[in-house]
Design a protein around this motif. Structure first.
Motif, mmCIF file in Angstrom:
data_model
loop_
_atom_site.group_PDB
_atom_site.id
_atom_site.type_symbol
_atom_site.label_atom_id
_atom_site.label_comp_id
_atom_site.label_asym_id
_atom_site.label_seq_id
_atom_site.Cartn_x
_atom_site.Cartn_y
_atom_site.Cartn_z
ATOM 1 N N TRP A 91 -9.043 7.512 0.387
ATOM 2 C CA TRP A 91 -8.412 6.230 0.052
ATOM 3 C C TRP A 91 -9.232 5.043 0.527
ATOM 4 O O TRP A 91 -9.112 3.946 0.000
ATOM 5 C CB TRP A 91 -7.029 6.123 0.694
ATOM 6 C CG TRP A 91 -6.041 7.091 0.182
ATOM 7 C CD1 TRP A 91 -5.510 8.144 0.855
ATOM 8 C CD2 TRP A 91 -5.431 7.112 -1.113
ATOM 9 N NE1 TRP A 91 -4.629 8.828 0.065
ATOM 10 C CE2 TRP A 91 -4.557 8.210 -1.145
ATOM 11 C CE3 TRP A 91 -5.552 6.316 -2.243
ATOM 12 C CZ2 TRP A 91 -3.808 8.521 -2.264
ATOM 13 C CZ3 TRP A 91 -4.805 6.629 -3.350
ATOM 14 C CH2 TRP A 91 -3.941 7.724 -3.362
ATOM 15 N N LYS A 92 -10.095 5.262 1.536
ATOM 16 C CA LYS A 92 -10.833 4.136 2.104
ATOM 17 C C LYS A 92 -11.801 3.521 1.106
ATOM 18 O O LYS A 92 -12.270 2.407 1.293
ATOM 19 C CB LYS A 92 -11.631 4.591 3.337
ATOM 20 C CG LYS A 92 -10.778 5.170 4.440
ATOM 21 C CD LYS A 92 -10.203 4.093 5.334
ATOM 22 C CE LYS A 92 -9.056 4.601 6.157
ATOM 23 N NZ LYS A 92 -9.430 5.553 7.167
ATOM 24 N N GLN B 13 0.835 -1.213 0.000
ATOM 25 C CA GLN B 13 0.000 0.000 0.000
ATOM 26 C C GLN B 13 0.858 1.247 0.000
ATOM 27 O O GLN B 13 0.509 2.259 -0.630
ATOM 28 C CB GLN B 13 -0.989 -0.036 1.170
ATOM 29 C CG GLN B 13 -0.473 0.401 2.522
ATOM 30 C CD GLN B 13 0.234 -0.726 3.263
ATOM 31 O OE1 GLN B 13 0.742 -1.657 2.663
ATOM 32 N NE2 GLN B 13 0.289 -0.628 4.574
ATOM 33 N N VAL C 16 -11.040 2.544 -1.762
ATOM 34 C CA VAL C 16 -10.332 1.471 -2.469
ATOM 35 C C VAL C 16 -10.116 0.327 -1.491
ATOM 36 O O VAL C 16 -9.505 0.507 -0.443
ATOM 37 C CB VAL C 16 -8.972 1.978 -2.989
ATOM 38 C CG1 VAL C 16 -8.287 0.896 -3.790
ATOM 39 C CG2 VAL C 16 -9.153 3.226 -3.819
ATOM 40 N N ARG C 17 -10.655 -0.814 -1.811
ATOM 41 C CA ARG C 17 -10.505 -1.954 -0.905
ATOM 42 C C ARG C 17 -9.288 -2.765 -1.307
ATOM 43 O O ARG C 17 -9.136 -3.159 -2.454
ATOM 44 C CB ARG C 17 -11.733 -2.865 -0.962
ATOM 45 C CG ARG C 17 -13.051 -2.156 -0.786
ATOM 46 C CD ARG C 17 -13.251 -1.657 0.596
ATOM 47 N NE ARG C 17 -13.313 -2.751 1.575
ATOM 48 C CZ ARG C 17 -13.572 -2.541 2.848
ATOM 49 N NH1 ARG C 17 -13.789 -1.322 3.289
ATOM 50 N NH2 ARG C 17 -13.626 -3.558 3.693
ATOM 51 N N LEU C 18 -8.422 -3.010 -0.354
ATOM 52 C CA LEU C 18 -7.273 -3.877 -0.577
ATOM 53 C C LEU C 18 -7.532 -5.196 0.138
ATOM 54 O O LEU C 18 -8.338 -5.246 1.064
ATOM 55 C CB LEU C 18 -6.005 -3.230 -0.013
ATOM 56 C CG LEU C 18 -5.463 -1.999 -0.724
ATOM 57 C CD1 LEU C 18 -4.190 -1.538 -0.060
ATOM 58 C CD2 LEU C 18 -5.211 -2.302 -2.174
ATOM 59 N N GLU D 266 -4.689 -0.853 4.353
ATOM 60 C CA GLU D 266 -5.452 0.172 3.657
ATOM 61 C C GLU D 266 -4.495 1.214 3.136
ATOM 62 O O GLU D 266 -3.390 1.385 3.636
ATOM 63 C CB GLU D 266 -6.467 0.800 4.605
ATOM 64 C CG GLU D 266 -5.800 1.452 5.794
ATOM 65 C CD GLU D 266 -6.786 1.882 6.861
ATOM 66 O OE1 GLU D 266 -7.944 1.459 6.788
ATOM 67 O OE2 GLU D 266 -6.379 2.643 7.726
ATOM 68 N N LEU D 267 -4.947 1.915 2.080
ATOM 69 C CA LEU D 267 -4.110 2.965 1.510
ATOM 70 C C LEU D 267 -4.113 4.164 2.446
ATOM 71 O O LEU D 267 -5.136 4.532 3.000
ATOM 72 C CB LEU D 267 -4.648 3.369 0.144
ATOM 73 C CG LEU D 267 -4.603 2.284 -0.924
ATOM 74 C CD1 LEU D 267 -5.264 2.780 -2.187
ATOM 75 C CD2 LEU D 267 -3.181 1.888 -1.205
#
Lengths: 81, 252
Positions: free
Chosen positions: B116-117, B36, B119-121, B125-126
């Motif tokens: 950024w939240k 990330q 975008v799900r990794l 988290e980013l």
């Protein structure tokens, strides 16, 4: 995690931030007070005084932040867990 | 993370989660990379490159529009370096100090401003790259290398004269200082940025709307100041390493 270690870590984390905030608090108060005095005495130097004050406040704040880093390590990356 | 487990209700909100110490690992040989951090760093670098290209593409004598802004940024950085390093030697160090300032500033602000939240990794988290301690340690070690290089290139082995400069018994303190400089640089930046993100995160957990806004504004302010401080200190260390102690001080 061993409950004793957990309890000690939480307590130590609280103490690290709490005690670490005392010194910088006094220091920042002194610095801000002196800056206000300086501005009152010499209002034309306000811009320069403000810049210097902000920079030095951030330096003092860093001391508390070191305590915060220690407490974060204790809470989230505890080496004794 | 067990310590920050919140009532189950909040886990349904995608915006209200606190994650510290969870990474999106990339495996490269024997190394575990924090993916990330790389993703957001590349984004920051790309943004800075685009800004630089746009600002310098058709440079004119009388700047207009975006070129104006970039020239303002350059002048700001140049004055910073000039104040700390001194009129005579500052020029070669403007790119280094400027890179530090711009990278830290843009990554701090992007970490706070971009949602950024969304975008799900798979894990982690980013967030701002500077809220990962590896980034800040890398930047601080680069600063260490830079000031050693500055000292050696200016004075050769005479640089070691700095260590005994005012009085000889300062030697151990000066040696310790070489270790505490990168330590305090990296911890200051990392702690401030992570603290901002945690405070905002905790407040969002408690009250999701409007109440965290003033704290977010304060976070933007402190992260800008931290970028300025990192660049100022790096320049000050470089200036200190190149300082003349020898025969006679020239007047400024």
């Amino acid at each position: 995690m061993n409950p004793t270690v957990a309890a000690a870590s939480v307590l130590a984390a609280a103490l690290a931030v709490g005690l670490g905030a005392i010194g910088p608090g006094i220091g920042q108060g002194n610095a801000a007070g002196s800056a206000v005095e300086g501005i009152a005495r010499q209002p034309e130097a306000e811009g320069k005084i403000r810049g210097t004050l902000l920079l030095s406040l951030a330096f003092m704040e860093a001391l508390t932040i070191y305590g915060l880093v220690v407490s974060l390590v204790l809470l989230f990356a505890n080496p004794f867990a | 993370m067990a310590l920050l487990n919140v009532p189950h209700l909040w886990h349904s909100l995608p915006l209200a989660e606190l994650e510290v110490g969870k990474q999106f690992y990339w495996h490269l040989g024997n190394f575990n990379l924090h993916g990330q951090v790389f993703l957001v760093s590349w984004f920051v670098i790309g943004l800075l490159l685009i800004a630089a290209v746009l600002g310098g593409r058709s440079a004119q004598m009388v700047p207009a529009g975006f070129q104006n802004f970039m020239e303002y940024a350059l002048e700001f950085i140049r004055d910073l370096a000039k104040n700390q390093i001194g009129e005579k030697d500052y020029r070669p160090w403007v790119p280094f100090v400027g890179t530090l300032f711009l990278f830290i500033f843009v990554s701090n602000w992007l970490g706070a401003l971009v949602p950024w939240k969304l975008v799900r990794l798979p894990a982690g988290e980013l967030a701002a790259p500077t809220s990962d301690i590896n980034t800040t340690i890398a930047l601080a070690l680069l600063t260490s290398l830079a000031y050693f290089y500055a000292g050696f290139s200016k004075k050769g082995l005479g640089y070691f004269g700095n260590y005994v400069q005012p009085v000889a018994f300062m030697l151990p303190f000066k040696i310790i200082e070489d270790f505490t400089k990168p330590l305090s640089l990296s911890f200051r930046l990392f702690g401030n940025i992570l603290a901002d993100e945690l405070v905002v995160g905790v407040l969002v957990l408690l009250v999701p709307l409007f109440i965290p806004l003033p704290v977010m504004a304060l976070g933007l302010f402190t992260s800008a100041i931290q970028a300025l401080i990192f660049a100022t200190l790096a320049a000050a260390y470089i200036g200190e390493a190149m300082e003349d102690h020898g025969e006679g001080h020239e007047e400024h």
